[in-house]
Scaffold this motif. Structure first.
Motif, PDB file in Angstrom:
ATOM      1  N   VAL A 285      39.140  28.248  29.128  1.00 39.65           N
ATOM      2  CA  VAL A 285      37.987  27.417  29.484  1.00 39.65           C
ATOM      3  C   VAL A 285      36.678  28.202  29.358  1.00 39.65           C
ATOM      4  N   ALA A 364      34.264  36.583  36.038  1.00 40.68           N
ATOM      5  CA  ALA A 364      35.066  35.463  36.564  1.00 40.68           C
ATOM      6  C   ALA A 364      36.444  35.505  35.931  1.00 40.68           C
ATOM      7  N   GLY A 365      37.289  34.613  36.386  1.00 43.58           N
ATOM      8  CA  GLY A 365      38.630  34.497  35.818  1.00 43.58           C
ATOM      9  C   GLY A 365      39.686  35.011  36.764  1.00 43.58           C
ATOM     10  N   TRP A 388      33.032  31.918  40.638  1.00 46.73           N
ATOM     11  CA  TRP A 388      34.383  31.367  40.773  1.00 46.73           C
ATOM     12  C   TRP A 388      34.469  29.976  40.178  1.00 46.73           C
ATOM     13  N   TRP A 389      35.419  29.806  39.264  1.00 41.51           N
ATOM     14  CA  TRP A 389      35.646  28.473  38.724  1.00 41.51           C
ATOM     15  C   TRP A 389      37.027  28.370  38.125  1.00 41.51           C
ATOM     16  N   GLN A 390      37.334  27.222  37.557  1.00 44.46           N
ATOM     17  CA  GLN A 390      38.680  26.943  37.084  1.00 44.46           C
ATOM     18  C   GLN A 390      38.607  26.108  35.810  1.00 44.46           C
ATOM     19  N   THR A 391      39.700  26.102  35.078  1.00 43.45           N
ATOM     20  CA  THR A 391      39.777  25.238  33.901  1.00 43.45           C
ATOM     21  C   THR A 391      39.378  23.813  34.292  1.00 43.45           C
ATOM     22  N   GLU A 392      39.847  23.384  35.443  1.00 44.77           N
ATOM     23  CA  GLU A 392      39.600  22.012  35.880  1.00 44.77           C
ATOM     24  C   GLU A 392      38.111  21.728  36.043  1.00 44.77           C
ATOM     25  N   ILE A 490      37.186  34.180  47.946  1.00 44.12           N
ATOM     26  CA  ILE A 490      38.407  33.612  47.362  1.00 44.12           C
ATOM     27  C   ILE A 490      39.504  34.660  47.532  1.00 44.12           C
ATOM     28  N   ASN A 499      47.642  35.298  38.141  1.00 41.93           N
ATOM     29  CA  ASN A 499      46.533  35.602  37.264  1.00 41.93           C
ATOM     30  C   ASN A 499      46.758  36.984  36.640  1.00 41.93           C
ATOM     31  N   ARG A 504      45.627  32.660  33.348  1.00 44.91           N
ATOM     32  CA  ARG A 504      46.327  31.903  34.382  1.00 44.91           C
ATOM     33  C   ARG A 504      47.719  31.528  33.893  1.00 44.91           C
TER      34      ARG A 504
HETATM   35  P1  AMP Z   1      41.494  29.398  35.063  1.00 49.27           P
HETATM   36  O1  AMP Z   1      41.770  27.963  35.245  1.00 49.27           O
HETATM   37  O2  AMP Z   1      42.353  30.043  34.043  1.00 49.27           O
HETATM   38  O3  AMP Z   1      40.027  29.658  34.847  1.00 49.27           O
HETATM   39  O4  AMP Z   1      41.882  30.103  36.436  1.00 49.27           O
HETATM   40  C1  AMP Z   1      41.294  29.662  37.612  1.00 49.27           C
HETATM   41  C2  AMP Z   1      41.778  30.480  38.761  1.00 49.27           C
HETATM   42  O5  AMP Z   1      41.429  31.853  38.573  1.00 49.27           O
HETATM   43  C3  AMP Z   1      41.113  30.092  40.057  1.00 49.27           C
HETATM   44  O6  AMP Z   1      41.722  28.976  40.669  1.00 49.27           O
HETATM   45  C4  AMP Z   1      41.259  31.369  40.862  1.00 49.27           C
HETATM   46  O7  AMP Z   1      42.551  31.484  41.395  1.00 49.27           O
HETATM   47  C5  AMP Z   1      41.054  32.431  39.813  1.00 49.27           C
HETATM   48  N1  AMP Z   1      39.644  32.829  39.748  1.00 49.27           N
HETATM   49  C6  AMP Z   1      38.748  32.503  38.814  1.00 49.27           C
HETATM   50  N2  AMP Z   1      37.548  33.079  39.072  1.00 49.27           N
HETATM   51  C7  AMP Z   1      37.705  33.770  40.233  1.00 49.27           C
HETATM   52  C8  AMP Z   1      36.832  34.575  41.037  1.00 49.27           C
HETATM   53  N3  AMP Z   1      35.572  34.798  40.690  1.00 49.27           N
HETATM   54  N4  AMP Z   1      37.333  35.120  42.170  1.00 49.27           N
HETATM   55  C9  AMP Z   1      38.632  34.912  42.527  1.00 49.27           C
HETATM   56  N5  AMP Z   1      39.493  34.183  41.795  1.00 49.27           N
HETATM   57  C10 AMP Z   1      39.045  33.609  40.662  1.00 49.27           C
END
Ligand code: AMP
Ligand code: COA
Length: 631
Positions: A285, A364-365, A388-392, A490, A499, A504
């Motif tokens: 993402v 991030a990630g 902090w963010w996610q694919t979603e 987090i 991770n 992920r």
């Molecule tokens: P992805 O969907 O591959 O981007 O992974 C998202 C997941 O990665 C999140 O739900 C977290 O568990 C972890 N993650 C992403 N960014 C951070 C961050 N800055 N600090 C802690 N965990 C993170």
């Protein structure tokens, strides 16, 4: 405006906030309103608008006189090449590619899978789909054929665009056999494939199915941008969940445009024309949002970097790229910095380069561990911003708005919620927890624009996976807390997702693969701490009754199986054979307790454990492979 004012406004008056942000986008038909809640708990943003992503990412910059500005820099230390594409070049190339795809029958709503390494053609393929209103789904090159097959069957693409190969340090990854294997394994068959031949590996094309990237574009009439409704899917991106069936995150077009455009200036602090670099991969993402769409929508120059933080050729390669291309804002995963720090602990190579263009580093990630953040800040002399963010979500849930109102950095925290994200910490009963207490992180609905609308053709799964545990909220799957200043922390995942080097992965998916081994009766996969990758997977396997095998041989077979089925990116190298797995009386495997034992972390005997003696056997088995590791 201060962050606090802006954030408050985004929650109190989302209509005004997001319609104002929408002014940064060129609309074919402007939205009359921002949010549509008639399908709650599903929400649509800018649904009554018409727009085209490719126009906003490419053509409009040419129209505005930026045609000569570099849009994409391909910097490939792994092949020793650097190539620049201007916005005008990009427009011409994308329009021609889209025209050729249209001539083959690709139209609005058709799915196209893209399976390519870090070459500009990957972005061109994404943008050509966007130009036609076709829905792309990019699959990361480190996945095996079986994973590609799963995505082919779910997305049911009319076409697949692939390259002949990717290049990893020391080896050429031949994509064509993976592609052929995936198509053979899949039930759905694409009508055609387009293959970009790279000089490192020229693949044999399958007659009647495969078209050559250059050949099929010859004589194609350039395609114009096709307007799509605001809620039209821009892309599907598959991500790991708790089972082997990945989730197809659907990103609606208009919200994606508005949110990414907003984020470029306000979070990443860049002005159009500046160079923005996200060292990730288009398969993730981060690559979608900040290698391709975000920088281009905002009129920045983006870098497609085909290399690694170390070994291509050394731990100074990032600094060389920042210097050579005058990068203003740089984004990568903490694991990349850990890799550099391991090779060059004093950061001596940094002194060889002029990094005066760099204003900020974004991480991030995965969790940004304080050692890495401190090291990066000390050595580079710029703010290090964890976000902090996610694919979603497609863009940051929490960040430090550096372009708007930089807040004090608190190491260990990705700072504060971004506009539209009403972040809550909830207990198991769904009630809000007091400040400072650890709980599940949820976001009160609606999520802001740019986030997922649903899962591809799986609305029920979407609701069940994300909206059911805490009604009225989106469940992030992460656990953490909020401090007295409103900063988020987090701490862990609440599910079986791990991770690994910022990637992920699903332990459930790995368990499904191990369980398919004919000699394996039962198994469990956990994530254990790793100084470089953050976490790595570790498997426990129990043999079927009556089977007697050399454990080392069996482990080697398991490692090979995961690599073949999921891919090298799973980094599955550790497994032990055990007699039994520890379980609760109701039969649930105690993965979290095993992970704590493996990490040498404090743990409590679970009250519901069926047979406590099994944990001693697990500890013993872990000892045979050196776990827990000494500090
Ligand atoms: P992805 O969907 O591959 O981007 O992974 C998202 C997941 O990665 C999140 O739900 C977290 O568990 C972890 N993650 C992403 N960014 C951070 C961050 N800055 N600090 C802690 N965990 C993170
Ligand atoms: N195509 C094919 N194979 C790939 C691949 C791709 N695009 N990306 C990774 N792989 C392979 C690697 O070659 C490696 O194979 P191997 O087992 O034969 O050595 C395996 O997958 C594991 O890769 P990785 O986890 O990346 O480990 P690594 O040891 O090669 O490199 C780092 C370690 C830290 C240098 C590397 O993970 C890195 O640069 N990470 C940055 C993370 C990142 O960008 N994350 C994106 C989210 S922001």
């Amino acid at each position: 405006m201060t962050y606090a004012e802006l954030y408050r406004r985004s929650l109190q008056d989302p209509e005004a906030f997001w319609l104002e942000a929408a002014a940064g986008i060129d609309w074919v038909t402007p939205p009359t309103r921002a949010m549509h809640d008639d399908r709650a708990p599903l929400y649509d943003w800018f649904r009554d608008a018409e727009v085209n992503t490719c126009w906003n990412a490419v053509d409009r910059h040419v129209e505005a006189g930026r045609g000569d500005q570099v849009a994409i820099i391909h910097d490939s230390p792994i092949t020793g090449t650097i190539r620049n594409l201007s916005y005008a070049d990009l427009r011409d190339r994308v329009a021609r590619l889209a025209g050729a795809l249209r001539a083959q029958g690709i139209a609005k709503g058709d799915r196209v899978i893209i399976y390519m390494p870090m070459v500009p053609e990957a972005l061109e393929a994404m943008l050509a789909c966007a130009r036609l209103g076709a829905v792309h789904s990019v699959v990361f090159g480190g996945f095996a054929a079986a994973e590609l097959a799963t995505r082919i069957d779910d997305a049911r693409p009319k076409a697949i665009i692939a390259a002949s190969c990717g290049i990893e340090p020391g080896r050429v990854v031949r994509y064509k056999p993976l592609l052929d294997g995936a198509i053979e394994a899949a039930t759905h068959k694409p009508e055609f494939c387009v293959i970009l031949q790279r000089e490192q590996e020229v693949a044999d094309l399958t007659p009647g199915r495969d078209l050559d990237w250059h050949g099929f574009q010859e004589g194609a009439a350039p395609a114009e941008c096709v307007p799509v409704p605001g809620d039209h899917p821009a892309y599907i991106l598959y991500t790991s969940g708790t089972t082997g069936q990945p989730k197809g995150v659907v990103r609606p077009t208009a919200g994606h445009l508005v949110a990414l455009h907003w984020s470029m200036r306000n979070i990443y602090g860049v002005a159009p024309g500046e160079v923005f670099w996200a060292a990730s991969d288009v398969g993730w993402v981060v690559g979608h949002s900040y290698i391709c769409y975000g920088p281009l929508i905002h009129g920045n120059t983006t870098i497609v970097f085909e290399g690694k933080p170390v070994g291509t050729p050394d731990a100074g390669t990032f600094w060389r790229v920042i210097q050579d291309h005058k990068v203003a804002s740089f984004f990568t995963a903490p694991t990349a910095f850990r890799a550099i720090k391991r090779e060059d602990p004093e950061g001596r190579l940094i002194a060889d380069y002029d990094l005066s263009s760099l204003r900020c580093l974004y991480l991030a990630g995965e969790r940004a561990d304080p050692d890495t953040v401190t090291w990066a800040g000390d050595k580079l002399g710029v703010p290090v911003i964890d976000h902090w963010w996610q694919t979603e979500t497609g863009w940051a849930i929490a960040a430090n708005p550096m372009g708007l109102d930089p807040l004090p950095v608190k190491i260990g925290s990705p700072s504060v919620p971004m506009p539209g994200y009403d972040v809550r910490i909830l207990g198991e009963d769904g009630q809000p927890l007091p400040q400072g207490e650890l709980g599940a992180i949820a976001v009160k609905l609606p999520l802001p624009p740019g986030t997922l609308a649903t899962l591809w053709q799986a609305e029920e799964r979407f609701v069940k996976s994300y909206l059911s545990t805490f009604p009225g909220h989106y469940e992030t799957g992460d656990a953490g807390y909020i401090d007295e200043d409103g900063y988020l922390y987090i701490m862990a995942r609440t599910d079986d997702v791990i991770n690994v080097a910022g990637h992920r992965l699903s332990t459930g998916a790995m368990e499904e693969v191990l369980a398919s081994h004919p000699d394996v009766g039962e198994c469990a996969v956990i994530g254990v701490a790793d100084p470089l990758k953050g976490q790595v997977p570790l498997g426990f396997v129990c043999l079927n009754k009556g089977v007697s095998r050399d454990p080392a041989e069996l482990v080697a077979e398991c490692v090979r199986l995961v690599r073949d089925r999921i891919g090298p990116v799973a980094a599955f190298r550790l497994a032990v054979v055990v007699e039994r797995l520890p379980k609760t009386r109701s039969g649930k495997i105690l993965r979290a307790t095993m992970a704590k034992i493996a990490d040498g972390a404090p743990w409590k005997m679970p009250a519901t454990i069926d047979d406590p003696a099994i944990l001693d056997e697990i500890a013993e088995a872990l000892g045979t492979i050196g776990y827990p590791k000494a500090d």
